[in-house]
Scaffold this active site. Structure first.
Site, PDB file in Angstrom:
ATOM      1  N   HIS A   1       0.904  -1.226  -0.014  1.00 28.99           N
ATOM      2  CA  HIS A   1      -0.084  -0.021   0.205  1.00 28.99           C
ATOM      3  C   HIS A   1       0.920   1.193   0.093  1.00 28.99           C
ATOM      4  O   HIS A   1       0.266   2.324  -0.459  1.00 28.99           O
ATOM      5  CB  HIS A   1      -0.869  -0.120   1.284  1.00 28.99           C
ATOM      6  CG  HIS A   1      -0.393   0.200   2.688  1.00 28.99           C
ATOM      7  ND1 HIS A   1      -0.002  -0.473   3.430  1.00 28.99           N
ATOM      8  CD2 HIS A   1      -0.081   1.487   3.246  1.00 28.99           C
ATOM      9  CE1 HIS A   1       0.289  -0.004   4.695  1.00 28.99           C
ATOM     10  NE2 HIS A   1       0.280   1.241   4.127  1.00 28.99           N
TER      11      HIS A   1
ATOM     12  N   ASP B   1       0.146  -7.512   1.296  1.00 27.82           N
ATOM     13  CA  ASP B   1       0.686  -6.252   1.535  1.00 27.82           C
ATOM     14  C   ASP B   1       2.194  -6.128   1.774  1.00 27.82           C
ATOM     15  O   ASP B   1       2.439  -5.238   2.585  1.00 27.82           O
ATOM     16  CB  ASP B   1       0.006  -5.538   3.040  1.00 27.82           C
ATOM     17  CG  ASP B   1      -0.067  -3.936   2.831  1.00 27.82           C
ATOM     18  OD1 ASP B   1       0.293  -3.364   1.771  1.00 27.82           O
ATOM     19  OD2 ASP B   1      -0.154  -3.406   3.931  1.00 27.82           O
TER      20      ASP B   1
ATOM     21  N   SER C   1       4.378   2.881   7.924  1.00 28.76           N
ATOM     22  CA  SER C   1       4.242   1.553   7.046  1.00 28.76           C
ATOM     23  C   SER C   1       5.456   1.081   6.152  1.00 28.76           C
ATOM     24  O   SER C   1       6.048   1.813   5.691  1.00 28.76           O
ATOM     25  CB  SER C   1       3.224   1.781   6.139  1.00 28.76           C
ATOM     26  OG  SER C   1       1.884   2.111   6.840  1.00 28.76           O
TER      27      SER C   1
END
Length: 225
Positions: free
Chosen positions: A59, A94, A176
């Site tokens: 992402h 992911d 992230s």
């Protein structure tokens, strides 16, 4: 007044225990990068593995699944910038792997065994929350095998599920893709999501850390990468 003093400056502390948070951070930071996507349209984090590859989140490199082709730039801990290319990605887990255009000679991080993690273990999260590169936070493993559903499928991103390592180490948007490391400076997870009081838990667009952070276990990330 000439007879008034606040005392002398104490000697500077120059040595930190290798097992302290400062000692672990000193070993890990050189191998953690900030990732800029389409200029400054999006930012995330990543860490160097063997061969000069960099692990991050899917992402991150797709701007939360909005774009299939993005321009990537890696910013190393020392401030050097280098264009990078997407090597491979898996939207279902992911996880994505990128590589700088020119080879890096920085050390690869050691990947640990997330199967040996226990609740209460000390952990350190390193990344670039809100674009602030080289940020270090610490906490503990709060829970294991926590089922996480970061958000509804949209655009290029299908529905993602994983059994995460939950931590109270402060994680915010931009963390992230960064590493969650143990007391031996080994990566045990890939920071991937936070829960907030409202908003998208993958991006935290309506709030910051409330002590509920989630990392993809490194044993899963290792297989995918």
């Amino acid at each position: 007044r000439s007879d008034y003093t606040l005392g002398t400056v104490p000697p500077a502390m120059t040595n930190r225990s290798p097992s302290s948070v400062a000692g672990i951070a000193a070993r890990v930071l050189p191998s953690v990068v900030m990732i800029r996507v389409n200029g400054m349209e999006g930012t995330g984090s990543g860490f160097i593995i063997q061969g000069g590859y960099i692990v991050t989140n899917y992402h991150v490199v797709t701007l939360d699944g909005q774009l299939s082709h993005t321009s990537l730039q890696v910013v190393f801990n020392g401030g050097q910038k280098e264009p990078a290319r997407l090597v491979g990605s898996d939207p279902y887990s992911d996880i994505a792997v990128i590589k700088p255009d020119r080879p890096t000679h920085l050390p690869a991080l050691s990947l640990g065994n997330s199967g040996s993690v226990e609740v209460g273990d000390p952990v350190i999260a390193i990344g670039s929350p809100l674009g602030l590169a080289g940020t270090v936070t610490s906490g503990i493993v709060s829970a294991l095998d926590r089922p996480v559903q970061p958000g509804a499928s949209s655009g290029l991103t299908p529905q993602v599920f994983y059994d995460a390592i939950q931590t109270d180490a402060p994680i915010n948007p931009g963390n992230s893709g960064g590493p969650l490391v143990n007391a031996q400076a080994q990566v045990i997870g890939v920071n991937a999501a936070i829960d907030t009081l409202g908003g998208n838990p993958a991006t935290g667009d309506q709030g910051g850390s409330i002590g509920l952070g989630f990392a993809i276990p490194v044993n899963q990330a290792r297989l995918v990468a």
